[in-house]
Design a protein around this motif. Structure first.
Motif, PDB file in Angstrom:
ATOM      1  N   TRP A   6      -0.852   3.694  11.776  1.00  8.95           N
ATOM      2  CA  TRP A   6      -1.097   5.002  11.183  1.00  8.95           C
ATOM      3  C   TRP A   6      -1.374   6.074  12.232  1.00  8.95           C
ATOM      4  CZ3 TRP A   6       1.018   4.899   6.850  1.00  8.95           C
ATOM      5  CH2 TRP A   6       0.930   3.774   6.035  1.00  8.95           C
ATOM      6  N   LYS A  65       0.245   9.311  -2.883  1.00  3.96           N
ATOM      7  CA  LYS A  65      -0.203   8.046  -2.297  1.00  3.96           C
ATOM      8  C   LYS A  65      -1.182   8.311  -1.164  1.00  3.96           C
ATOM      9  CE  LYS A  65       2.253   5.882  -5.120  1.00  3.96           C
ATOM     10  NZ  LYS A  65       1.562   5.742  -6.375  1.00  3.96           N
ATOM     11  N   THR A  66      -2.227   7.512  -1.145  1.00  2.44           N
ATOM     12  CA  THR A  66      -3.235   7.634  -0.093  1.00  2.44           C
ATOM     13  C   THR A  66      -2.908   6.675   1.045  1.00  2.44           C
ATOM     14  OG1 THR A  66      -4.647   5.892  -1.001  1.00  2.44           O
ATOM     15  CG2 THR A  66      -4.994   8.138  -1.841  1.00  2.44           C
ATOM     16  N   GLU A  67      -3.593   6.842   2.137  1.00  3.96           N
ATOM     17  CA  GLU A  67      -3.423   5.915   3.255  1.00  3.96           C
ATOM     18  C   GLU A  67      -3.769   4.498   2.810  1.00  3.96           C
ATOM     19  OE1 GLU A  67      -5.246   5.248   7.701  1.00  3.96           O
ATOM     20  OE2 GLU A  67      -4.887   7.301   7.019  1.00  3.96           O
ATOM     21  N   GLN A  68      -4.785   4.360   1.958  1.00  3.99           N
ATOM     22  CA  GLN A  68      -5.156   3.035   1.451  1.00  3.99           C
ATOM     23  C   GLN A  68      -4.051   2.452   0.575  1.00  3.99           C
ATOM     24  OE1 GLN A  68      -7.970   1.204   2.387  1.00  3.99           O
ATOM     25  NE2 GLN A  68      -6.666  -0.369   1.500  1.00  3.99           N
ATOM     26  N   ASP A  69      -3.406   3.277  -0.255  1.00  6.45           N
ATOM     27  CA  ASP A  69      -2.268   2.807  -1.062  1.00  6.45           C
ATOM     28  C   ASP A  69      -1.182   2.231  -0.165  1.00  6.45           C
ATOM     29  OD1 ASP A  69      -3.386   3.665  -3.510  1.00  6.45           O
ATOM     30  OD2 ASP A  69      -2.402   5.633  -3.360  1.00  6.45           O
ATOM     31  N   THR A  71      -1.484   1.131   2.952  1.00 12.85           N
ATOM     32  CA  THR A  71      -1.983  -0.086   3.596  1.00 12.85           C
ATOM     33  C   THR A  71      -1.905  -1.256   2.631  1.00 12.85           C
ATOM     34  OG1 THR A  71      -3.417   1.179   5.063  1.00 12.85           O
ATOM     35  CG2 THR A  71      -3.991  -1.131   4.714  1.00 12.85           C
ATOM     36  N   ASP A  72      -2.309  -1.054   1.379  1.00 11.39           N
ATOM     37  CA  ASP A  72      -2.234  -2.111   0.365  1.00 11.39           C
ATOM     38  C   ASP A  72      -0.794  -2.566   0.159  1.00 11.39           C
ATOM     39  OD1 ASP A  72      -4.975  -1.886   0.054  1.00 11.39           O
ATOM     40  OD2 ASP A  72      -4.846  -0.740  -1.818  1.00 11.39           O
TER      41      ASP A  72
END
Length: 86
Positions: A6, A65-69, A71-72
């Motif tokens: 990232w 979409k988030t950074e966590q989305d 990553t998931d």
């Protein structure tokens, strides 16, 4: 198989993209079915309309979409690919 950094320029906030194609080591339908089973809508199987692209899936990323989305998604895709014999 997958690398997600990232901090790289590729994921900078100056770059805007929506769709991309991911070529897989197995048929996309297998990967997408398993990702769905794990609660992730993984993309669209291009082999449905283009049989020569049966190992490719179209994915879309938007500002919703988030950074966590993301990553998931990568974690799920990696786990699915590791679970399917190539």
């Amino acid at each position: 198989r997958l690398r997600c950094d990232w901090s790289s320029d590729v994921c900078s906030s100056d770059l805007v993209f929506h769709e991309t194609v991911i070529q897989l080591p197995v048929n996309a339908d297998q990967v997408l079915a398993e990702m769905a089973h794990r609660g992730i809508l993984g993309g669209y199987d291009l082999g449905i309309h283009f049989p020569s692209l049966s190992d490719c899936m179209l994915v879309n990323v938007t500002e919703t979409k988030t950074e966590q989305d993301l990553t998931d998604y990568v974690i799920c895709l990696r786990a699915v690919l590791d679970s399917i014999p190539c």
